[in-house]
Scaffold this motif. Structure first.
Motif, PDB file in Angstrom:
ATOM      1  N   ARG A   1     -10.158   5.510  -3.266  1.00  0.00           N
ATOM      2  CA  ARG A   1      -9.163   6.550  -3.518  1.00  0.00           C
ATOM      3  C   ARG A   1      -9.638   7.339  -4.724  1.00  0.00           C
ATOM      4  O   ARG A   1      -9.911   6.772  -5.782  1.00  0.00           O
ATOM      5  N   ILE A   2      -9.738   8.650  -4.571  1.00  0.00           N
ATOM      6  CA  ILE A   2     -10.226   9.525  -5.633  1.00  0.00           C
ATOM      7  C   ILE A   2      -9.053  10.283  -6.237  1.00  0.00           C
ATOM      8  O   ILE A   2      -8.176  10.769  -5.517  1.00  0.00           O
ATOM      9  N   TYR A   3      -9.044  10.360  -7.559  1.00  0.00           N
ATOM     10  CA  TYR A   3      -7.953  11.004  -8.304  1.00  0.00           C
ATOM     11  C   TYR A   3      -8.497  12.178  -9.096  1.00  0.00           C
ATOM     12  O   TYR A   3      -9.526  12.073  -9.769  1.00  0.00           O
ATOM     13  N   LEU A   4      -7.780  13.296  -9.024  1.00  0.00           N
ATOM     14  CA  LEU A   4      -8.157  14.501  -9.751  1.00  0.00           C
ATOM     15  C   LEU A   4      -6.956  14.993 -10.550  1.00  0.00           C
ATOM     16  O   LEU A   4      -5.931  15.374  -9.973  1.00  0.00           O
ATOM     17  N   PRO A   5      -7.052  14.979 -11.890  1.00  0.00           N
ATOM     18  CA  PRO A   5      -5.927  15.482 -12.688  1.00  0.00           C
ATOM     19  C   PRO A   5      -5.797  16.992 -12.571  1.00  0.00           C
ATOM     20  O   PRO A   5      -6.705  17.673 -12.081  1.00  0.00           O
TER      21      PRO A   5
ATOM     22  N   GLY B   1      -8.207 -11.318  -8.605  1.00  0.00           N
ATOM     23  CA  GLY B   1      -8.898 -12.568  -8.373  1.00  0.00           C
ATOM     24  C   GLY B   1      -9.894 -12.519  -7.234  1.00  0.00           C
ATOM     25  O   GLY B   1     -10.210 -13.557  -6.642  1.00  0.00           O
ATOM     26  N   PHE B   2     -10.387 -11.354  -6.895  1.00  0.00           N
ATOM     27  CA  PHE B   2     -11.335 -11.133  -5.797  1.00  0.00           C
ATOM     28  C   PHE B   2     -10.715 -11.411  -4.425  1.00  0.00           C
ATOM     29  O   PHE B   2     -11.418 -11.381  -3.417  1.00  0.00           O
ATOM     30  N   ALA B   3      -9.406 -11.680  -4.383  1.00  0.00           N
ATOM     31  CA  ALA B   3      -8.797 -12.126  -3.127  1.00  0.00           C
ATOM     32  C   ALA B   3      -7.517 -11.386  -2.765  1.00  0.00           C
ATOM     33  O   ALA B   3      -6.964 -11.629  -1.690  1.00  0.00           O
ATOM     34  N   ARG B   4      -7.025 -10.505  -3.626  1.00  0.00           N
ATOM     35  CA  ARG B   4      -5.784  -9.801  -3.306  1.00  0.00           C
ATOM     36  C   ARG B   4      -5.771  -8.448  -4.016  1.00  0.00           C
ATOM     37  O   ARG B   4      -6.670  -8.104  -4.759  1.00  0.00           O
ATOM     38  N   GLU B   5      -4.718  -7.696  -3.780  1.00  0.00           N
ATOM     39  CA  GLU B   5      -4.527  -6.337  -4.292  1.00  0.00           C
ATOM     40  C   GLU B   5      -5.536  -5.363  -3.676  1.00  0.00           C
ATOM     41  O   GLU B   5      -6.391  -5.738  -2.875  1.00  0.00           O
ATOM     42  N   SER B   6      -5.406  -4.105  -4.033  1.00  0.00           N
ATOM     43  CA  SER B   6      -6.137  -3.051  -3.331  1.00  0.00           C
ATOM     44  C   SER B   6      -6.155  -1.781  -4.166  1.00  0.00           C
ATOM     45  O   SER B   6      -5.258  -1.541  -4.984  1.00  0.00           O
ATOM     46  N   ALA B   7      -7.175  -0.980  -3.931  1.00  0.00           N
ATOM     47  CA  ALA B   7      -7.206   0.351  -4.540  1.00  0.00           C
ATOM     48  C   ALA B   7      -6.077   1.220  -4.020  1.00  0.00           C
ATOM     49  O   ALA B   7      -5.735   2.240  -4.624  1.00  0.00           O
TER      50      ALA B   7
ATOM     51  N   HIS C   1       0.836  -1.190   0.000  1.00  0.00           N
ATOM     52  CA  HIS C   1       0.000   0.000   0.000  1.00  0.00           C
ATOM     53  C   HIS C   1       0.881   1.254   0.000  1.00  0.00           C
ATOM     54  O   HIS C   1       1.958   1.277   0.595  1.00  0.00           O
ATOM     55  N   VAL C   2       0.404   2.270  -0.689  1.00  0.00           N
ATOM     56  CA  VAL C   2       1.098   3.553  -0.723  1.00  0.00           C
ATOM     57  C   VAL C   2       0.084   4.649  -0.401  1.00  0.00           C
ATOM     58  O   VAL C   2      -1.117   4.496  -0.645  1.00  0.00           O
TER      59      VAL C   2
ATOM     60  N   VAL D   1     -12.705   7.360  -9.350  1.00  0.00           N
ATOM     61  CA  VAL D   1     -13.048   6.803  -8.047  1.00  0.00           C
ATOM     62  C   VAL D   1     -12.630   5.340  -8.077  1.00  0.00           C
ATOM     63  O   VAL D   1     -13.279   4.511  -8.706  1.00  0.00           O
ATOM     64  N   SER D   2     -11.502   5.025  -7.450  1.00  0.00           N
ATOM     65  CA  SER D   2     -10.968   3.667  -7.425  1.00  0.00           C
ATOM     66  C   SER D   2     -11.465   2.975  -6.162  1.00  0.00           C
ATOM     67  O   SER D   2     -11.122   3.364  -5.050  1.00  0.00           O
ATOM     68  N   VAL D   3     -12.275   1.946  -6.335  1.00  0.00           N
ATOM     69  CA  VAL D   3     -13.060   1.372  -5.240  1.00  0.00           C
ATOM     70  C   VAL D   3     -12.268   0.311  -4.476  1.00  0.00           C
ATOM     71  O   VAL D   3     -11.674  -0.600  -5.073  1.00  0.00           O
ATOM     72  N   GLU D   4     -12.277   0.435  -3.168  1.00  0.00           N
ATOM     73  CA  GLU D   4     -11.694  -0.566  -2.275  1.00  0.00           C
ATOM     74  C   GLU D   4     -12.830  -1.437  -1.739  1.00  0.00           C
ATOM     75  O   GLU D   4     -13.601  -1.022  -0.870  1.00  0.00           O
ATOM     76  N   TYR D   5     -12.958  -2.632  -2.298  1.00  0.00           N
ATOM     77  CA  TYR D   5     -14.030  -3.551  -1.900  1.00  0.00           C
ATOM     78  C   TYR D   5     -13.460  -4.668  -1.019  1.00  0.00           C
ATOM     79  O   TYR D   5     -12.258  -4.904  -0.977  1.00  0.00           O
ATOM     80  N   ARG D   6     -14.340  -5.375  -0.328  1.00  0.00           N
ATOM     81  CA  ARG D   6     -13.907  -6.456   0.557  1.00  0.00           C
ATOM     82  C   ARG D   6     -13.437  -7.660  -0.254  1.00  0.00           C
ATOM     83  O   ARG D   6     -13.974  -7.957  -1.319  1.00  0.00           O
ATOM     84  N   LEU D   7     -12.418  -8.333   0.284  1.00  0.00           N
ATOM     85  CA  LEU D   7     -11.794  -9.453  -0.403  1.00  0.00           C
ATOM     86  C   LEU D   7     -12.186 -10.790   0.212  1.00  0.00           C
ATOM     87  O   LEU D   7     -12.435 -10.895   1.416  1.00  0.00           O
ATOM     88  N   ALA D   8     -12.212 -11.819  -0.640  1.00  0.00           N
ATOM     89  CA  ALA D   8     -12.333 -13.206  -0.182  1.00  0.00           C
ATOM     90  C   ALA D   8     -10.938 -13.680   0.235  1.00  0.00           C
ATOM     91  O   ALA D   8      -9.938 -13.128  -0.205  1.00  0.00           O
TER      92      ALA D   8
END
Length: 322
Positions: free
Chosen positions: A59-63, A82-88, A33-34, A109-116
């Motif tokens: 995380r919201i991005y504005l150019p 794969g619905f199980a790793r990585e993150s917004a 994460h950054v 709008v880069s969505v952080e959803y819950r992971l399996a």
């Protein structure tokens, strides 16, 4: 001293993850994460993190804004993994979305959803639908999100006539399922999805792999792991949009549809059959397909500095910008 169960693997889905007998989940791949940045040194895109609901953040991005009162297309983005790793909030996605927001001149709008497996499917679909509805809530005055206030970047710079969705791998799968749902359920304020892109969408069906039976493929085993209660198993419409009984592709709720794949992608065959099925479905929108020679799954996210990666990112940006 660690117990024997803490070292014994119960489920091995390498190179994605392992689950140990004590319940511990080890994610074998993923970038760190950054933090967001108010001025990315390369793209000059600003970003910040917000909370949408107890289960969903983004995380919201504005150019960089050049013209006063400029209104920007809005991209709702769903990350892969794969619905199980990585993150917004991961390095790879943060770098990628900075580049895309800059080149497309769009608000993201880069969505952080819950992971399996901690939160099995369909949890992530519900999270992503909630995020899409949250974006839509900004076009109306009174809604169920009114007590949280409005996001100033969306209100100040967003063009709600140019709403896009996008996603890679599992994120591409989510885009399809959100567009299907939006075809039968209204979004707040009557918001419409103008366009969407799916890159290497995570779809699967009962076609046999040339080297392994379907039951041995990672794509099959991973989906059954992240959605063990899926009605119909691998023929559930969430993973197999071509299955009998799946929602009609003619009902996809957007006007522009861009699908990307690559020559070495394991999911290429079903992706191309999906494109053909959309063409034949009677869907009235504009459909484009990009098939990159010599590359593999999500190559442009892992190494965005190659010429082919730059070309694909520019193609995605052009799709959103024009």
């Amino acid at each position: 001293m660690a117990s024997a169960d803490s070292k014994e693997v119960e489920i091995d889905l390498s190179p994605v993850l392992k689950v140990y007998k004590d319940g511990r989940v080890e994610r074998l791949f993923g970038s760190p994460h950054v933090p967001p940045s108010l001025d990315d040194p390369i793209t000059h895109v600003s970003s910040k993190d917000i909370t949408i609901s107890p289960n969903v953040s983004a995380r919201i991005y504005l150019p960089k804004i050049i013209e006063p009162n400029q209104k920007l297309p809005i991209l709702v983005y769903f990350h892969g993994g794969g619905f199980a790793r990585e993150s917004a909030f991961s390095f790879l996605d943060h770098r990628y979305i900075n580049l895309l927001a800059s080149k497309a001149e769009c608000l993201v709008v880069s969505v952080e959803y819950r992971l399996a497996p901690e939160h099995p499917l369909p949890a992530c679909y519900e999270d992503c639908w909630a995020a899409l509805q949250w974006v839509a809530s900004h076009v109306v005055v009174d809604d169920k999100y009114s007590d949280t206030g409005k996001e100033e970047w969306l209100v100040g710079y967003g063009n709600f006539d140019r709403i896009y969705m996008g996603g890679d791998s599992a994120g591409g799968n989510i885009v399809h399922n959100m567009a299907t749902r939006a075809g039968v359920e209204s979004l707040f304020g009557g918001m419409k999805i103008f366009g969407a892109f799916l890159s290497y969408p995570y779809f699967w069906d009962k076609i046999k792999n040339q080297e392994n039976d379907e039951e041995e493929s990672l794509a099959y085993r991973l989906f059954m792991f992240v959605y063990p209660s899926a009605p119909g198993g691998i023929n559930n419409p969430m993973i197999n949009p071509l299955a009998d009984g799946a929602p009609k592709l003619s009902g996809l709720a957007c006007s522009k549809w861009l699908v990307c794949t690559a020559e070495k992608d394991q999911l290429r065959e079903i992706t191309l059959r999906y494109v053909d099925a959309v063409k034949k479905s009677g869907w009235k929108g504009e459909l484009e397909c990009v098939d990159v020679e010599g590359e593999d799954h999500c190559f442009h996210i892992f190494d965005p500095d190659t010429e082919k990666a730059k070309s694909l990112i520019n193609r995605l940006a052009s799709f959103i910008k024009n």
